[in-house]
Every structure is written in structure tokens, then in C-alpha cells.
Design an enzyme around this catalytic site. Sequence first.
Site, mmCIF file in Angstrom:
data_model
loop_
_atom_site.group_PDB
_atom_site.id
_atom_site.type_symbol
_atom_site.label_atom_id
_atom_site.label_comp_id
_atom_site.label_asym_id
_atom_site.label_seq_id
_atom_site.Cartn_x
_atom_site.Cartn_y
_atom_site.Cartn_z
ATOM 1 N N ASP A 163 77.140 -16.903 75.764
ATOM 2 C CA ASP A 163 76.453 -17.810 74.835
ATOM 3 C C ASP A 163 77.104 -17.820 73.460
ATOM 4 O O ASP A 163 77.470 -16.766 72.931
ATOM 5 C CB ASP A 163 75.005 -17.328 74.631
ATOM 6 C CG ASP A 163 74.030 -18.041 75.542
ATOM 7 O OD1 ASP A 163 74.362 -19.114 76.069
ATOM 8 O OD2 ASP A 163 72.918 -17.509 75.712
ATOM 9 N N LYS B 238 78.644 -21.124 76.774
ATOM 10 C CA LYS B 238 77.448 -21.988 76.805
ATOM 11 C C LYS B 238 76.976 -22.247 75.385
ATOM 12 O O LYS B 238 76.929 -21.322 74.569
ATOM 13 C CB LYS B 238 76.344 -21.314 77.623
ATOM 14 C CG LYS B 238 75.035 -22.101 77.625
ATOM 15 C CD LYS B 238 74.110 -21.676 78.752
ATOM 16 C CE LYS B 238 73.317 -20.434 78.481
ATOM 17 N NZ LYS B 238 72.409 -20.501 77.326
ATOM 18 N N GLU C 124 66.669 -26.227 80.914
ATOM 19 C CA GLU C 124 65.602 -25.220 80.863
ATOM 20 C C GLU C 124 64.252 -25.890 80.622
ATOM 21 O O GLU C 124 64.104 -26.727 79.709
ATOM 22 C CB GLU C 124 65.892 -24.210 79.728
ATOM 23 C CG GLU C 124 64.804 -23.159 79.590
ATOM 24 C CD GLU C 124 65.202 -21.954 78.750
ATOM 25 O OE1 GLU C 124 66.383 -21.849 78.355
ATOM 26 O OE2 GLU C 124 64.321 -21.114 78.490
ATOM 27 N N ASP D 239 72.260 -14.977 74.901
ATOM 28 C CA ASP D 239 71.760 -14.466 73.621
ATOM 29 C C ASP D 239 70.305 -13.999 73.765
ATOM 30 O O ASP D 239 69.723 -13.455 72.829
ATOM 31 C CB ASP D 239 71.939 -15.481 72.486
ATOM 32 C CG ASP D 239 71.191 -16.780 72.722
ATOM 33 O OD1 ASP D 239 70.591 -16.936 73.811
ATOM 34 O OD2 ASP D 239 71.208 -17.645 71.826
ATOM 35 N N SER D 240 69.745 -14.161 74.954
ATOM 36 C CA SER D 240 68.438 -13.559 75.242
ATOM 37 C C SER D 240 68.512 -12.045 75.080
ATOM 38 O O SER D 240 67.482 -11.366 75.060
ATOM 39 C CB SER D 240 67.977 -13.911 76.664
ATOM 40 O OG SER D 240 68.970 -13.597 77.613
ATOM 41 N N GLU E 10 73.903 -24.487 73.070
ATOM 42 C CA GLU E 10 72.625 -25.199 73.141
ATOM 43 C C GLU E 10 72.674 -26.480 72.314
ATOM 44 O O GLU E 10 73.218 -26.486 71.206
ATOM 45 C CB GLU E 10 71.497 -24.299 72.617
ATOM 46 C CG GLU E 10 71.256 -23.087 73.496
ATOM 47 C CD GLU E 10 70.057 -22.256 73.054
ATOM 48 O OE1 GLU E 10 69.255 -22.728 72.228
ATOM 49 O OE2 GLU E 10 69.937 -21.120 73.539
#
Length: 258
Positions: free
Chosen positions: A83, A112, A181, A44-45, A114
Site C-alpha cells: 500500500d 496499491k 471494498e 496499511d491496515s 486508494e
Amino acid sequence: MSKTLGAWDKAKREQRKMTIVTAYDVTAARLAEAAGVDAVLVGDSLGMMVGGEADTLRVTLEQMLYHTEIVARAATNTLVMADLPFGSFEESPAQAFAACAKLLKAGAQIVKLEGGAPMVETVAFLSRRAVPVCAHIGLTPQHVRQMGGFKRQGKTPEAAAQLLEDALALEDAGARMVLMEAIPSDLAAEITAKLRVPTIGIGAGPGTDGQVLVFHDILGLTPGRAPAFAKRYLDGAQLITTALAEYVREVRESQFPA
Ligand code: KIV
């Protein structure tokens, strides 16, 4: 290079380092695959790297599906990780499953998400329903407002102990990989030694099973400043600007087209 999660488990057993690069489009996916990365991450970056946003919060599930489809079509021999964007999975395990099903149908092999302890129930729910999950802990950019910025995590003994506890709980819940991270190297190495599943680091030192970097950071194309931990292997912005300026000059001076 392999499409299977089994290859990642094997690499961990054999202590072979694995690599991931972000990809949001055909060009990046093809180049990453040609370079031999072990997985591409449709991160999602993309909200920051493609959309020029200050953070990842505005990225939607629809955008992730669009980019996942493109990357999966281009990188046919490489594991595709995608993501879950902010707001698409946190409400309930059922909401997360619905989003994951769409990402898997779009071509992702692993999803993925978070979050640490609060996501354990969701990871267990997904894992029991055939969704391979990579759990992302430490600096979780979707929590940037709660964290008060993109700040390194796990710096106090209490925070480090919590991260270790979270990683173990996420593995027990069925996570197939754990991404860490911006946490201290020794903590990342300790977590890696204690987990059976592969770990991936970004800004977490050399002691993880694999590394991930953002495509634009590696190539010197990041809009704005790249994180201090990202290594730039090319001054892409400079090279590309020079080539484009050459084109502009040639057209203006009637050298192109010949
Ligand atoms: O979205 C992303 O690119 C990521 C990496 C920074 C790990 O989550």
C-alpha cells in the site's frame, strides 16, 4: 501460487478465483504462502492490526517499506502487493512515483493506492513508468474522515454509476487490478464483467475475480471488532490465550522447565 501479474490476467480469462491475505511480518507471510494464497498484501491496515490505531492515517512510508521488505523476504514465491500510505502520493504523480520506486525496491511487485477519479492521472503516470498499480475504490479507509466513518459505498444509483466510471477510467489509465471494498455485490459483479483487468473484492460479494481478507480477521486476532463482512475461520485469540495461560500456570507451579 505465482509471483507474476500475468498469472492474474490468465486467471481472469480462465475464470479462476484468486486470493489475497494481508501480511505484515515473516510469520504471516510464511503461513499465507504455505496456505497457497495468490498474493500477500502489505496493507496499511497494519496501523490498526499491529499498531492498535483507530484508522490507517498515521502509517508512514518508512513503516510500509520496513514491513514490505520483511514480507518480500519471507514470501519468496508469492506476489507481494504493498500500500501507498496516506500522505505519500496524493500531492502529485511525481510524489507518487518517488514513493512507488521505494516500495518496488523494498520488494513489492505491485503497489496499491486508494482513490477513484482524482487518481486517474497518477495511475497513468505510474503505469507509463513501469509501476504496476492496483486501484482501490469504494470504501477507501484513508478517506475515513471525509466519508464520516467506515461506511459502505455505491449505495445510490449515482454513486454506483460514479464507481463504474472510476473503475473504467482507472483501467484505461493502466491499472493492472481494481480492488473494491464494501460496495453492493451486484455493482461489484457488473464492474468485474466490464473490466479486462482482474478485480478483487472485500465486502463486495462473490462476483469479483478475487477476494482479499485481513490476516487478523480470518484468524480471530483482530484488536477490537472485525468488519461484519470478514469471515473468521479460527478463534485465534482464544486458542493463543489458552496456550499462554498454560505456560504461565506451568511456570508458577514449577512444572516448566521440567
Ligand atoms: O490495508 C489493507 O489491509 C487493505 C485491505 C483491507 C484491502 O487495503
